[in-house]
Structures are given as C-alpha cells and as structure tokens.
Design a protein around this motif. Structure first.
Motif: not given
Length: 384
Positions: A201-204, A292-299
């Motif tokens: 999703a991020l790279f697209t 509510n961020i769109v891209f995140h780490q496992h934490d």
C-alpha cells in the motif's frame, strides 16, 4: 563598564570588558562626541554589542568558536529542527575538521576554493552547494550582523558543475514499476507479519501520487477522503539520526496541497485500512496504530524511514531491478505523468514543488522530449 572624560571640546568613552576568547581584560575607547550624552548613548550601544554578540573583533575569533555560538544562539531558535540538524551535521562533519582551528581573518578565497573542488570529488554538486551555503551564510553574518569582519572571504566561489546529468533523476520505467509493485505483493520470507499488505500500500501510494516519504509516513486516516477520492498533505514526518521523530510543516508553502487519487489506489487504501485491523487481531504483539496513522510499526508508532528504505532495496534486489531509494517513486510518478502528456504546471502542483521551474529543471530530459515531440507535431501540421 563605561567611563567618560572630556578632552578639549569633545567627550570620549572608555569601555573595559573581558575578552571571551582569551579571558583577558580588554578596553575600547572612542572620542569626538560633542556632548557627554552623545558619548553615553554610543557607549551603551557598543556595550550592548559586546555583551550580546560576544565575539572577538577584527576576525580574531576562531572558526570553531564562532560556529558553536552561531549555531546554538542564532540559528537553533530561528529555523526548523530538521534544518538545524542538517546545518549542525554539515558544520561538525565537514566544516570544522578542515577549518575549525583557523581564525576567521585567516580564511582565504584560494584555499577555500581548493577545498570546495576537493569536496566535489567526494560529494554531489547539491551537497557541496549546501555545505558552501552554510559556511557563506555564517561569514555574511560575521560581516553584517556582528561586524567582526570587514568582508566575506568566500564570496564568488565556483561550485564545479555536474559533468554527467544523465543519471540525475533515478526512476522506474512503466515495466519496471509494474515488476516492482508485483514483487512487493509477496511478503519477504523472513517477514514477521506475512498477512500485512502495508508495504504494498505504501509503495503503491508513493508511485501513484509522488508523495515524499516523510509526507506519506505522516498521513492519518483523516487525511484521506474516500468520498472525494483525495488526499490532503499538511505535515511531514522527520526522523533525525539518533533522535526522536516528530511532525513538522511540509517542505515549502506549495507542499501543502490536496491530491486526487485514482480508483485503483482508493480501492487499495480501503483494503489496507481493513488489513490493519486484521493484522492486529492475527498477531498478539501487533498494536493498533497510534493517532490513527496510516502506516505504522508493530508497536503502533510511525514507520522508521531507514527501515522503509532497507525494505525497498530488498524488493529491488528480489525483482532484479536497479537498487534505488523510495524517493525514486516520486520521480517515477512525475516522469510518467509528463510522458503521458500531463501539463507541467499540474505536475508541479501535484508534487508540491516551489515553482514550475523546479519541475522543469529536475525533469529536463523528459521536458526536452516533450518539447521535441510538440515541435514535430507542429511541423506535421504546417506541412499538411
């Protein structure tokens, strides 16, 4: 402390102070004032200058001492943290190792120009321009703000030009981009969260919008409007080396913008939003996104830019493509738009460039082709 005395028909002031560089007592005097009041006003102004700036006069200040105060006192409170970080790093790693032990008045144009030429052997033209800009700005302040030098010794310096501009902009062709995105769909073998489609999703999104990586990682779901099929850019994520990340304003005024999204990208972002919830339920240590961020780490915190870059490189290798950086997707989007015939002003606004000229200069090889194609069309038109 100032003292005053009358000499003949005029008044004179005398100021005694401690030189910050040597620790020794110094004095400064000036006469020729018609009244004591004029001498007092001039003395007060001079004392304020000595106390406020605190630099040694006549260029006797050492370069390392000058830059230490210039950065901490005069730059840090007045620029963005990321700007200060870049300036401090360039001063510490490039300027001070070579010039730190010099006094300001010992700087010479010839020696400095030789150093600039040497830097071009190690760094790109843009990087050398950045280093020189920091140094020259500091020297201009030494002349005009602090009056401790008569002139800037590094004016009119020549930065050697980029000899080969063919590789200035790294991007994927349409076929390469398709291969890259197809490869991202399959998670890495050692990936912990195989069900996640986050990187796809991020790279697209980067490839379909031309967002800067910091702009993409700063996105929250409130920034996406699925009804109007648009995305709002009003912040960027800054991830300094060995420091805590933070949100900042976009790179320039024009970087604040609203971008239209195509149907396939909208569909993918909807899938990603659902996938986020699925991954949280599937893996116990995978936390919901914070704020509510769109891209995140496992934490739940923001993705780290260096981790994204490494993942990107691994995908490039797996897809047997040139190993580029995520920023190449921004260039890719711009080049593909221009090749498709999009108006350069539209491309400039979509990318959030400061001006159309920036876009034209950056993608010169593409705009030149557009110019040639347009001329060919014109020739065919007038001949028929």
């Amino acid at each position: 402390m100032a003292s005053f005395r009358k000499r003949g028909q005029n008044w004179e002031y005398r100021i005694v102070f401690i030189d910050r560089q040597t620790g020794k007592q110094k004095e400064k005097s000036k006469g020729g004032f018609r009244t004591k009041k004029e001498a007092q006003l001039a003395a007060a102004e001079e004392e304020a200058r000595i106390n406020y700036f605190g630099f040694a006069e006549n260029g006797n200040e050492r370069v390392d001492h000058f830059f230490a105060d210039w950065l901490e006192i005069y730059k840090k409170p007045n620029v963005k943290p990321i700007t200060y970080s870049v300036q401090e790093r360039n001063v510490r790693l490039n300027i001070l190792p070579r010039w730190g032990h010099y006094r300001l008045k010992d700087l010479t144009r010839n020696e400095y120009q030789k150093w600039i030429n040497e830097l071009r052997g190690r760094y790109s033209e843009g990087t050398v321009r950045r280093i020189h800009s920091i140094f020259s700005t500091a020297m201009n302040d030494a002349v005009h703000e602090f009056q401790i030098m008569r002139e800037n010794p590094i004016q009119k310096i020549k930065i050697p030009k980029q000899v080969d501009k063919s590789n200035k902009v790294a991007y994927f062709t349409r076929e390469q981009l398709e291969r890259f995105l197809e490869s991202v769909k399959t998670p890495m073998k050692n990936a912990k969260y195989q069900h996640s489609i986050q990187y796809y999703a991020l790279f697209t999104l980067l490839a379909r919008t031309g967002l800067r990586i910091g702009e993409a990682l700063a996105l929250t779901w409130e920034d996406l409007d699925f009804d109007t099929k648009s995305l709002t850019v009003n912040k960027t994520l800054v991830y300094p080396l060995n420091s805590q990340p933070y949100l900042s304003t976009p790179k320039s005024k024009n970087s604040e913008r609203t971008i239209k999204l195509d149907d396939s990208t909208i569909k993918l972002m909807r899938r990603h939003r659902i996938n986020q919830i699925e991954v949280c339920l599937m893996y116990k240590n995978y936390k919901p996104a914070k704020d509510n961020i769109v891209f995140h780490q496992h934490d739940g915190r923001w993705l780290r830019t260096n981790v994204v870059r490494e993942y990107f490189k691994e995908v490039c290798k797996r897809a047997d493509l040139p190993v580029l950086s995520p920023h190449a997707l921004r260039h890719t989007h711009a080049v593909h738009l221009l090749e498709a015939g999009a108006n350069i002003k539209y491309v400039s606004e979509r990318l959030g460039h400061a001006s159309v000229k920036v876009t034209a200069d950056t993608y010169l090889h593409v705009t030149k082709k557009i110019e040639d194609d347009a001329l060919a069309l014109y020739e065919r038109y007038v001949q028929n």
